[in-house]
Design an enzyme around this catalytic site. Structure first.
Site, PDB file in Angstrom:
ATOM      1  N   ASN A 212       0.849  -1.201   0.000  1.00  0.00           N
ATOM      2  CA  ASN A 212       0.000   0.000   0.000  1.00  0.00           C
ATOM      3  C   ASN A 212       0.879   1.243   0.000  1.00  0.00           C
ATOM      4  O   ASN A 212       2.101   1.147  -0.042  1.00  0.00           O
ATOM      5  CB  ASN A 212      -0.950  -0.023   1.204  1.00  0.00           C
ATOM      6  CG  ASN A 212      -0.184  -0.077   2.508  1.00  0.00           C
ATOM      7  OD1 ASN A 212       0.549   0.837   2.851  1.00  0.00           O
ATOM      8  ND2 ASN A 212      -0.322  -1.192   3.225  1.00  0.00           N
ATOM      9  N   ASP A 281      -4.375  -6.574   5.125  1.00  0.00           N
ATOM     10  CA  ASP A 281      -5.414  -7.415   5.731  1.00  0.00           C
ATOM     11  C   ASP A 281      -5.396  -8.820   5.126  1.00  0.00           C
ATOM     12  O   ASP A 281      -5.856  -9.773   5.736  1.00  0.00           O
ATOM     13  CB  ASP A 281      -6.797  -6.784   5.502  1.00  0.00           C
ATOM     14  CG  ASP A 281      -6.982  -5.537   6.346  1.00  0.00           C
ATOM     15  OD1 ASP A 281      -6.520  -5.542   7.502  1.00  0.00           O
ATOM     16  OD2 ASP A 281      -7.557  -4.546   5.845  1.00  0.00           O
ATOM     17  N   LYS A 291       9.253 -16.869 -10.754  1.00  0.00           N
ATOM     18  CA  LYS A 291       8.428 -15.788 -11.290  1.00  0.00           C
ATOM     19  C   LYS A 291       7.246 -16.374 -12.077  1.00  0.00           C
ATOM     20  O   LYS A 291       7.449 -17.247 -12.936  1.00  0.00           O
ATOM     21  CB  LYS A 291       9.295 -14.914 -12.205  1.00  0.00           C
ATOM     22  CG  LYS A 291       8.559 -13.715 -12.741  1.00  0.00           C
ATOM     23  CD  LYS A 291       9.435 -12.918 -13.680  1.00  0.00           C
ATOM     24  CE  LYS A 291       8.581 -11.905 -14.413  1.00  0.00           C
ATOM     25  NZ  LYS A 291       9.230 -11.376 -15.598  1.00  0.00           N
ATOM     26  N   PRO A 307      -2.995 -12.118  10.425  1.00  0.00           N
ATOM     27  CA  PRO A 307      -3.404 -11.967  11.830  1.00  0.00           C
ATOM     28  C   PRO A 307      -3.569 -10.484  12.165  1.00  0.00           C
ATOM     29  O   PRO A 307      -2.834  -9.648  11.641  1.00  0.00           O
ATOM     30  CB  PRO A 307      -2.236 -12.574  12.613  1.00  0.00           C
ATOM     31  CG  PRO A 307      -1.078 -12.558  11.687  1.00  0.00           C
ATOM     32  CD  PRO A 307      -1.625 -12.598  10.288  1.00  0.00           C
ATOM     33  N   ASP A 308      -4.537 -10.157  13.030  1.00  0.00           N
ATOM     34  CA  ASP A 308      -4.745  -8.759  13.424  1.00  0.00           C
ATOM     35  C   ASP A 308      -3.838  -8.434  14.618  1.00  0.00           C
ATOM     36  O   ASP A 308      -4.059  -8.905  15.732  1.00  0.00           O
ATOM     37  CB  ASP A 308      -6.221  -8.513  13.767  1.00  0.00           C
ATOM     38  CG  ASP A 308      -6.488  -7.025  13.868  1.00  0.00           C
ATOM     39  OD1 ASP A 308      -5.876  -6.352  14.731  1.00  0.00           O
ATOM     40  OD2 ASP A 308      -7.295  -6.515  13.069  1.00  0.00           O
ATOM     41  N   ILE A 309      -2.829  -7.629  14.365  1.00  0.00           N
ATOM     42  CA  ILE A 309      -1.810  -7.333  15.386  1.00  0.00           C
ATOM     43  C   ILE A 309      -2.420  -6.550  16.546  1.00  0.00           C
ATOM     44  O   ILE A 309      -2.192  -6.860  17.723  1.00  0.00           O
ATOM     45  CB  ILE A 309      -0.647  -6.530  14.753  1.00  0.00           C
ATOM     46  CG1 ILE A 309      -0.071  -7.292  13.560  1.00  0.00           C
ATOM     47  CG2 ILE A 309       0.429  -6.225  15.787  1.00  0.00           C
ATOM     48  CD1 ILE A 309       0.903  -6.488  12.710  1.00  0.00           C
ATOM     49  N   PHE A 325      -4.806   3.009  14.757  1.00  0.00           N
ATOM     50  CA  PHE A 325      -5.122   4.016  13.746  1.00  0.00           C
ATOM     51  C   PHE A 325      -6.282   3.482  12.914  1.00  0.00           C
ATOM     52  O   PHE A 325      -6.494   2.270  12.844  1.00  0.00           O
ATOM     53  CB  PHE A 325      -3.913   4.268  12.833  1.00  0.00           C
ATOM     54  CG  PHE A 325      -3.062   5.414  13.279  1.00  0.00           C
ATOM     55  CD1 PHE A 325      -2.231   5.289  14.376  1.00  0.00           C
ATOM     56  CD2 PHE A 325      -3.095   6.627  12.600  1.00  0.00           C
ATOM     57  CE1 PHE A 325      -1.450   6.354  14.797  1.00  0.00           C
ATOM     58  CE2 PHE A 325      -2.319   7.693  13.009  1.00  0.00           C
ATOM     59  CZ  PHE A 325      -1.490   7.564  14.108  1.00  0.00           C
ATOM     60  N   LYS A 339     -14.013   0.202  15.177  1.00  0.00           N
ATOM     61  CA  LYS A 339     -12.710  -0.448  15.394  1.00  0.00           C
ATOM     62  C   LYS A 339     -12.283  -0.335  16.856  1.00  0.00           C
ATOM     63  O   LYS A 339     -11.729  -1.269  17.424  1.00  0.00           O
ATOM     64  CB  LYS A 339     -11.638   0.170  14.488  1.00  0.00           C
ATOM     65  CG  LYS A 339     -11.742  -0.341  13.056  1.00  0.00           C
ATOM     66  CD  LYS A 339     -10.758   0.308  12.104  1.00  0.00           C
ATOM     67  CE  LYS A 339     -11.032  -0.188  10.677  1.00  0.00           C
ATOM     68  NZ  LYS A 339     -10.378   0.551   9.638  1.00  0.00           N
ATOM     69  N   LYS A 343     -11.878  -3.995  18.461  1.00  0.00           N
ATOM     70  CA  LYS A 343     -10.507  -4.433  18.758  1.00  0.00           C
ATOM     71  C   LYS A 343     -10.176  -4.259  20.236  1.00  0.00           C
ATOM     72  O   LYS A 343      -9.051  -4.559  20.660  1.00  0.00           O
ATOM     73  CB  LYS A 343      -9.515  -3.670  17.876  1.00  0.00           C
ATOM     74  CG  LYS A 343      -9.736  -3.924  16.373  1.00  0.00           C
ATOM     75  CD  LYS A 343      -8.613  -3.362  15.514  1.00  0.00           C
ATOM     76  CE  LYS A 343      -8.926  -3.531  14.030  1.00  0.00           C
ATOM     77  NZ  LYS A 343      -7.766  -3.893  13.224  1.00  0.00           N
TER      78      LYS A 343
HETATM   79  O1  PMT Z   1       2.858   6.068   6.512  1.00  0.00           O
HETATM   80  P1  PMT Z   1       2.277   7.374   6.040  1.00  0.00           P
HETATM   81  O2  PMT Z   1       2.460   7.597   4.545  1.00  0.00           O
HETATM   82  O3  PMT Z   1       2.746   8.547   6.864  1.00  0.00           O
HETATM   83  O4  PMT Z   1       0.683   7.331   6.220  1.00  0.00           O
HETATM   84  C1  PMT Z   1       0.142   7.256   7.511  1.00  0.00           C
HETATM   85  C2  PMT Z   1      -1.027   6.249   7.590  1.00  0.00           C
HETATM   86  C3  PMT Z   1      -2.185   6.746   6.736  1.00  0.00           C
HETATM   87  C4  PMT Z   1      -0.574   4.864   7.102  1.00  0.00           C
HETATM   88  C5  PMT Z   1      -1.426   6.163   9.110  1.00  0.00           C
HETATM   89  O5  PMT Z   1      -1.817   7.439   9.543  1.00  0.00           O
HETATM   90  C6  PMT Z   1      -2.542   5.163   9.328  1.00  0.00           C
HETATM   91  O6  PMT Z   1      -3.707   5.457   9.197  1.00  0.00           O
HETATM   92  N1  PMT Z   1      -2.159   3.901   9.687  1.00  0.00           N
HETATM   93  C7  PMT Z   1      -3.110   2.784   9.801  1.00  0.00           C
HETATM   94  C8  PMT Z   1      -3.435   2.292   8.422  1.00  0.00           C
HETATM   95  C9  PMT Z   1      -4.386   1.096   8.451  1.00  0.00           C
HETATM   96  O7  PMT Z   1      -3.972   0.029   8.149  1.00  0.00           O
HETATM   97  O8  PMT Z   1      -5.590   1.376   8.915  1.00  0.00           O
HETATM   98  P2  PMT Z   1      -6.777   0.274   9.034  1.00  0.00           P
HETATM   99  O9  PMT Z   1      -7.994   1.093   9.307  1.00  0.00           O
HETATM  100  O10 PMT Z   1      -6.774  -0.632   7.871  1.00  0.00           O
HETATM  101  O11 PMT Z   1      -6.356  -0.575  10.303  1.00  0.00           O
HETATM  102  C10 PMT Z   1      -6.791  -0.265  11.615  1.00  0.00           C
HETATM  103  C11 PMT Z   1      -5.709  -0.577  12.631  1.00  0.00           C
HETATM  104  O12 PMT Z   1      -5.496  -1.994  12.674  1.00  0.00           O
HETATM  105  C12 PMT Z   1      -4.367   0.058  12.368  1.00  0.00           C
HETATM  106  O13 PMT Z   1      -3.830   0.512  13.607  1.00  0.00           O
HETATM  107  C13 PMT Z   1      -3.522  -1.097  11.831  1.00  0.00           C
HETATM  108  O14 PMT Z   1      -2.131  -0.943  12.190  1.00  0.00           O
HETATM  109  C14 PMT Z   1      -4.125  -2.294  12.548  1.00  0.00           C
HETATM  110  N2  PMT Z   1      -4.011  -3.568  11.843  1.00  0.00           N
HETATM  111  C15 PMT Z   1      -4.590  -3.777  10.630  1.00  0.00           C
HETATM  112  C16 PMT Z   1      -4.495  -5.011  10.037  1.00  0.00           C
HETATM  113  C17 PMT Z   1      -3.790  -6.034  10.690  1.00  0.00           C
HETATM  114  N3  PMT Z   1      -3.645  -7.225  10.140  1.00  0.00           N
HETATM  115  N4  PMT Z   1      -3.228  -5.812  11.882  1.00  0.00           N
HETATM  116  C18 PMT Z   1      -3.332  -4.603  12.480  1.00  0.00           C
HETATM  117  O15 PMT Z   1      -2.813  -4.393  13.581  1.00  0.00           O
END
Ligand code: PMT
Length: 404
Positions: A212, A281, A291, A307-309, A325, A339, A343
């Site tokens: 991403n 995700d 390849k 896995p969701d960290i 975030f 969320k 979570k």
């Molecule tokens: O890196 P930059 O270019 O500065 O951009 C910043 C940002 C936009 C990446 C940052 O501000 C941000 O929003 N980070 C979280 C991005 C994200 O994955 O959001 P989400 O809504 O999909 O996930 C929610 C939360 O679950 C996040 O804290 C993520 O770290 C966590 N997560 C998601 C999937 C997963 N498998 N495990 C997780 O822990």
């Protein structure tokens, strides 16, 4: 002005060659009035605007002018000056000095001191508005901010050249006020903070992956701000092209599964976890050894969930205060609150993504922060500044949950 946290601090003031150099004299006077010790370093160009004698009289210290001063350098004068400083403040900072700082030049005393210090460096730029707006200057400033260098101002207004616009050095009193922040912040003193940053890369075959747009800027700025707030910081980072910030521990990972292992194994040893990483995700169910060749028709990749960290950290017994975030293109508040609840985390910082300003890749961002029973809006600002505001808020909520 009240007696401030600046009192008893050792401030190295670098004066470079701009018309605003005369304001630096007032700055020395104000800093000393606050109880700080000030030593002044002048570039050659600065001496065309103000004499060293002015600063010598105001600081009550000899003014340092050249790198290769035989008397001082026999005792490694530039190294001891760099070590002496609690902060290096460069006011005014010209476009030329900013460019040289970015390049890491060591061709005069002030530039060398900036390379040889681990004290915070602060720039108060002053220049003509077109020089400030020039793409080269803006790129230099962004790069220096990414390295953790603070930039105070500039202000807008009438300039010495008669033009009107951004580029005036902040008034000395304003610089003093902003400087206090640097000494004030011990909001996370004695705490350990674990931060995830950047994207993950989920391999499809040896040359392709799913990822991403995360640049890591938000997470790295948080690591820097937490460190400045007195925390010992561990940073788990996906692949980014930013210089590593000065943290206690730096762990580089690539895949979501690796980030999961790195974070979850460390989480119980930390007081706070901030999940700023954009974790995939889904990941390909299998990774091809060679390849994958182009097919004649369509092709499919079978994806499975990662896995969701964040949830895993929040579920730990005696786990850290957990901040997530949420990156959303729409219904930001609804999805963020969902969320927060799903979570079971302590706080969530939501940002709107996919817009022209803020979010992924950008140097600036805005956040809506939610927790049970409260919320706060952090307006659009450079990620470095926004990170400091978020760290202050996290410290406030952490201490509210864990009173001393
Ligand atoms: O890196 P930059 O270019 O500065 O951009 C910043 C940002 C936009 C990446 C940052 O501000 C941000 O929003 N980070 C979280 C991005 C994200 O994955 O959001 P989400 O809504 O999909 O996930 C929610 C939360 O679950 C996040 O804290 C993520 O770290 C966590 N997560 C998601 C999937 C997963 N498998 N495990 C997780 O822990």
């Amino acid at each position: 002005m009240h007696l401030s946290t600046t009192a008893q601090k050792q401030i190295l003031l670098g004066v470079t060659g701009g018309i605003a150099a005369y304001k630096a004299a007032e700055l020395v006077r104000l800093l000393r009035a606050e109880g700080a010790a000030v030593r002044v370093v002048m570039t050659q160009a600065a001496r065309a605007f103000v004499t060293p004698l002015t600063f010598e009289a105001l600081s009550n210290e000899p003014v340092h002018l050249t790198l290769l001063d035989a008397t001082e350098e026999s005792a490694m004068g530039h190294i001891s000056l760099a070590r002496w400083a609690n902060v290096i403040l460069i006011a005014p900072a010209t476009a030329d000095f900013i460019a040289r700082l970015r390049l890491g030049l060591a061709d005069d005393l002030l530039a060398t001191l900036c390379l040889a210090t681990d004290a915070p460096i602060v720039l108060a730029p002053a220049m003509n508005r077109l020089m400030w707006e020039n793409a080269a200057t803006q790129e230099n400033i962004r790069c220096l901010q990414d390295r953790g260098i603070r930039v105070f101002g500039p202000a807008a207004g009438e300039q010495a050249c008669g033009e009107v616009g951004w580029g005036r050095m902040l008034e000395p009193v304003e610089i003093c006020n902003q400087l206090e922040w640097i000494f004030q912040n011990g909001a996370l003193a004695g705490l350990t903070v674990l931060i995830s940053a950047g994207p993950t890369r989920e391999p499809i075959d040896p040359v392709r992956y799913i990822s991403n747009r995360s640049s890591g800027r938000m997470g790295y700025a948080l690591a820097q701000a937490a460190q400045e707030a007195g925390a010992a910081v561990s940073l788990v980072s996906g692949p980014v092209s930013l210089p590593a910030p000065r943290v206690q521990e730096m762990v580089s990972v690539e895949r979501a599964e690796e980030m999961y292992q790195a974070v979850v194994s460390r989480a119980i040893y930390h007081d706070i976890y901030i999940g700023a990483a954009a974790v995939a995700d889904y990941t390909p169910a299998t990774v091809a050894i060679s390849k994958i060749k182009k097919q004649t028709g369509e092709t499919m990749i079978h994806l499975i969930k990662t896995p969701d960290i964040l949830s895993a950290v929040a579920a730990l017994e005696d786990g850290p205060f957990t901040v997530g975030f949420a990156a959303e293109t729409d219904r930001v508040e609804d999805y963020a609150r969902q969320k927060l609840a799903a979570k079971c985390i302590d706080m969530i910082a939501a940002n709107r993504v996919g817009q022209t300003r803020g979010g992924f890749e950008s140097h600036e961002n805005a956040l809506q922060v939610y927790w049970n029973g409260g919320q706060r809006t952090l307006e659009m600002a450079p990620k470095t500044r926004l990170a400091r505001q978020l760290i202050e808020l996290i410290a406030e909520r952490y201490h509210a949950k864990n009173p001393a």
